[in-house]
Design a protein around this motif. Structure first.
Motif, PDB file in Angstrom:
ATOM      1  N   ILE A   1       0.740  -1.100   0.003  1.00  0.00           N
ATOM      2  CA  ILE A   1       0.308  -0.061  -0.073  1.00  0.00           C
ATOM      3  C   ILE A   1       0.643   1.345   0.025  1.00  0.00           C
ATOM      4  O   ILE A   1       0.649   2.124  -0.800  1.00  0.00           O
ATOM      5  N   TYR A   2       1.907   1.275   1.040  1.00  0.00           N
ATOM      6  CA  TYR A   2       2.607   2.540   1.151  1.00  0.00           C
ATOM      7  C   TYR A   2       3.420   2.752  -0.183  1.00  0.00           C
ATOM      8  O   TYR A   2       3.858   3.768  -0.836  1.00  0.00           O
ATOM      9  N   GLY A   3       3.761   1.493  -0.689  1.00  0.00           N
ATOM     10  CA  GLY A   3       4.571   1.533  -2.199  1.00  0.00           C
ATOM     11  C   GLY A   3       3.637   2.230  -3.113  1.00  0.00           C
ATOM     12  O   GLY A   3       4.172   3.122  -3.872  1.00  0.00           O
ATOM     13  N   LEU A   4       2.342   1.882  -3.267  1.00  0.00           N
ATOM     14  CA  LEU A   4       1.574   2.284  -4.040  1.00  0.00           C
ATOM     15  C   LEU A   4       1.369   4.014  -3.923  1.00  0.00           C
ATOM     16  O   LEU A   4       1.414   4.961  -4.794  1.00  0.00           O
ATOM     17  N   VAL A   5       1.251   4.234  -2.693  1.00  0.00           N
ATOM     18  CA  VAL A   5       1.014   5.761  -2.214  1.00  0.00           C
ATOM     19  C   VAL A   5       2.513   6.448  -2.798  1.00  0.00           C
ATOM     20  O   VAL A   5       2.107   7.734  -3.204  1.00  0.00           O
ATOM     21  N   ALA A   6       3.394   6.128  -2.317  1.00  0.00           N
ATOM     22  CA  ALA A   6       4.569   6.766  -2.805  1.00  0.00           C
ATOM     23  C   ALA A   6       4.580   6.911  -4.418  1.00  0.00           C
ATOM     24  O   ALA A   6       5.048   7.700  -4.941  1.00  0.00           O
ATOM     25  N   LEU A   7       4.255   5.869  -5.216  1.00  0.00           N
ATOM     26  CA  LEU A   7       4.281   5.909  -6.515  1.00  0.00           C
ATOM     27  C   LEU A   7       3.234   7.201  -7.058  1.00  0.00           C
ATOM     28  O   LEU A   7       3.467   7.821  -7.941  1.00  0.00           O
ATOM     29  N   ILE A   8       2.064   7.301  -6.394  1.00  0.00           N
ATOM     30  CA  ILE A   8       1.181   8.325  -6.729  1.00  0.00           C
ATOM     31  C   ILE A   8       1.755   9.678  -6.391  1.00  0.00           C
ATOM     32  O   ILE A   8       1.779  10.539  -7.401  1.00  0.00           O
ATOM     33  N   TYR A   9       2.453   9.831  -5.253  1.00  0.00           N
ATOM     34  CA  TYR A   9       3.026  11.204  -4.971  1.00  0.00           C
ATOM     35  C   TYR A   9       4.308  11.483  -6.192  1.00  0.00           C
ATOM     36  O   TYR A   9       4.281  12.356  -6.589  1.00  0.00           O
ATOM     37  N   PHE A  10       4.939  10.328  -6.405  1.00  0.00           N
ATOM     38  CA  PHE A  10       5.864  10.510  -7.466  1.00  0.00           C
ATOM     39  C   PHE A  10       5.213  10.948  -8.756  1.00  0.00           C
ATOM     40  O   PHE A  10       5.476  11.920  -9.599  1.00  0.00           O
ATOM     41  N   ALA A  11       4.058  10.201  -9.282  1.00  0.00           N
ATOM     42  CA  ALA A  11       3.319  10.541 -10.491  1.00  0.00           C
ATOM     43  C   ALA A  11       2.891  12.020 -10.429  1.00  0.00           C
ATOM     44  O   ALA A  11       2.508  12.797 -11.415  1.00  0.00           O
ATOM     45  N   MET A  12       2.769  12.711  -9.200  1.00  0.00           N
ATOM     46  CA  MET A  12       2.221  14.162  -8.962  1.00  0.00           C
ATOM     47  C   MET A  12       3.290  15.171  -9.418  1.00  0.00           C
ATOM     48  O   MET A  12       3.201  16.136  -9.891  1.00  0.00           O
ATOM     49  N   CYS A  13       4.411  14.710  -8.603  1.00  0.00           N
ATOM     50  CA  CYS A  13       5.684  15.748  -8.563  1.00  0.00           C
ATOM     51  C   CYS A  13       6.460  15.468  -9.708  1.00  0.00           C
ATOM     52  O   CYS A  13       6.986  16.529 -10.210  1.00  0.00           O
ATOM     53  N   TYR A  14       6.703  14.407 -10.414  1.00  0.00           N
ATOM     54  CA  TYR A  14       7.531  14.339 -11.362  1.00  0.00           C
ATOM     55  C   TYR A  14       7.103  15.342 -12.453  1.00  0.00           C
ATOM     56  O   TYR A  14       7.936  16.196 -13.274  1.00  0.00           O
ATOM     57  N   PRO A  15       5.803  15.456 -13.224  1.00  0.00           N
ATOM     58  CA  PRO A  15       5.468  16.337 -14.243  1.00  0.00           C
ATOM     59  C   PRO A  15       6.024  17.817 -13.663  1.00  0.00           C
ATOM     60  O   PRO A  15       6.405  18.652 -14.731  1.00  0.00           O
ATOM     61  N   LEU A  16       5.784  18.166 -12.486  1.00  0.00           N
ATOM     62  CA  LEU A  16       6.189  19.501 -12.153  1.00  0.00           C
ATOM     63  C   LEU A  16       7.474  19.787 -12.467  1.00  0.00           C
ATOM     64  O   LEU A  16       7.881  20.719 -13.038  1.00  0.00           O
TER      65      LEU A  16
END
Lengths: 252, 216
Positions: free
Chosen positions: B186-201
């Motif tokens: 779960i926390y792995g997925l959460v981290a991935l979602i954070y990454f997916a939001m930050c990377y485009p920035l």
């Protein structure tokens, strides 16, 4: 309330102006009167306070005692007075200080549009006229960094002229230029002088002083040491420090 | 223990990520507004504004964001103002972002040579005109990379709002992890979602930076 300009007053009057940077006194009892249409050259060794003195005239620097009047309006903390004076007094800087993010044309029109609220069309016509006068109209759409130093300084002169000032201050306008570009800037300044613009020019260009100045002021250690018309100033300087300075700058 | 398939978990987390984005947006817009006001005060009234803004910045830079969050969440009710977790987190992050952005942008304004102020003043421009047409357009260019960098940090900092009970991405992750006993997944997925939001920035900032350099 801004004071109203007094038409009979001298263009610039400094009365016993003093200024300190901390303990160090940069200006000592400077008194100076400049009449309408008069062309004054200020020279002196570096650190003598000459730049500071003219920067007080449009209040880029504040004086701590004494009085400065520009067209009869006294420079105090009153922001209205300061802004009024700055609209009437143009300045050209050693480092040109063009706005690098704006084209040459926009450099010229910015202040007339945003300070005097003139229309774009009106200011662009005015700007092109002044660019033609400093012989650089074909560069209007370039950016400052694409121009040579001499061209940038001529743009800076045109920018100051676009506010249609009554007085122009020059702070060592040719000191940052390569030798081959000095002449093109001086030529423009000589033309301005011939059009009877009131000018105060801090410069080491003694040839310019001889040709156009009505009076030459020599400053040293924050004081005005000698004031004389150019022929007298160069042929029979009275003060020892003036003589020494002239022997150093005129040697070549 | 509840058995949940990934098909259940992922949409649940993605829905929670909307709240993370909303809180980030509030904090960024609020912070940018606050920082602009702080800067205008600082440069417009150097004496009072200079001291006051520097005090504010020191205060918020010198205390943990978590404590600022607690102080707002538990402090405002003491003053008789009930705040929802979203409001508390929004206020605390806005104050925090104001301080950091003001400091970043101050550096960008200070990087503009003195001569630009002199020249614009000598043309009769008042302070706001100088700022609007001469200083800020030049500062903006150098401000983009550090501002986006801070925005990425801010987005990740919204995770702290989970502690006061705001149901954003991290807290939703906790809830699911507690129910499924699969914390690593779960926390792995959460981290991935954070990454997916930050990377485009980050990518966006790089593109913007390049474009500004080309258009000079």
């Amino acid at each position: 309330m801004a004071e109203l300009p007094d038409p009979s007053a001298p263009m610039i009057e400094m009365r016993n102006v003093n200024k300190w940077y901390g303990e160090f006194q940069v200006l000592k009892d400077i008194s100076l009167t400049v009449a309408k249409g008069e062309r004054v050259v200020i020279c002196g060794p570096s650190g003598s306070g000459k730049s500071t003195a003219i920067r007080c005239i449009n209040r880029l620097e504040q004086h701590q005692s004494g009085q400065i009047f520009v067209e009869g309006v006294e420079l105090t903390d009153q922001i209205k007075n300061i802004e009024h004076v700055r609209r009437e007094v143009g300045m050209v800087f050693q480092q040109f200080n063009l706005f690098p993010h704006l084209s040459v044309l926009d450099n010229l029109t910015l202040a007339p549009r945003r300070v005097r609220h003139q229309s774009r069309k009106e200011t662009e016509a005015l700007a092109m006229e002044y660019l033609a006068r400093v012989r650089i109209a074909e560069q209007a759409h370039k950016f400052p960094s694409q121009l040579s130093g001499g061209q940038q300084q001529r743009v800076a002169i045109a920018r100051a002229l676009c506010m249609e000032p009554h007085i122009l201050l020059f702070d060592e306008p040719t000191s940052a230029l390569d030798p081959e570009m000095i002449k093109e800037v001086l030529d423009v300044m000589v033309e301005l002088a011939e059009s009877h613009m009131t000018m105060i020019c801090v410069t080491h260009e003694m040839g310019f002083a001889k040709t156009v100045a009505d009076k030459v002021i020599f400053m040293d250690h924050g004081q005005i040491v000698e004031v004389a018309p150019p022929d007298e100033f160069f042929s029979q300087p009275k003060n020892e420090r003036t003589k020494l300075f002239l022997s150093q700058v005129l040697k070549h | 223990m509840v058995t949940l398939s990934l098909a259940d978990i992922i949409p649940f987390l993605l829905l929670a990520a909307r709240w993370t984005l909303l809180l980030s947006a509030i904090a960024f817009v609020g912070g940018a507004t606050g920082a602009t006001l702080l800067l205008l005060w600082r440069y417009g009234a150097p004496k009072v504004g200079g001291v006051a803004t520097s005090l504010y910045i020191q205060l918020f830079q010198g205390t943990p964001l978590l404590l600022q969050l607690f102080l707002v969440f538990f402090g405002l009710p003491l003053l008789g103002v009930e705040v929802s977790p979203l409001a508390a987190a929004g206020i605390a992050l806005t104050c925090y972002a104001s301080a950091f952005l003001a400091e970043i942008w101050r550096g960008c304004v200070d990087a503009i040579p003195r001569g630009q102020w002199d020249a614009s003043a000598s043309l009769g421009m008042n302070f706001l005109t100088q700022m609007r047409y001469v200083i800020l357009p030049q500062s903006l260019k150098i401000a983009v990379p550090p501002t986006v960098g801070f925005l990425v940090q801010l987005l990740k900092s919204t995770a702290l709002a989970s502690i006061v009970g705001f149901n954003e991405l991290t807290r939703s992750g906790q809830i699911v992890a507690n129910a499924t006993f699969q914390p690593f997944l779960i926390y792995g997925l959460v981290a991935l979602i954070y990454f997916a939001m930050c990377y485009p920035l980050t990518v966006g900032s790089r593109v913007l930076e390049r474009r500004m350099r080309i258009s000079r």
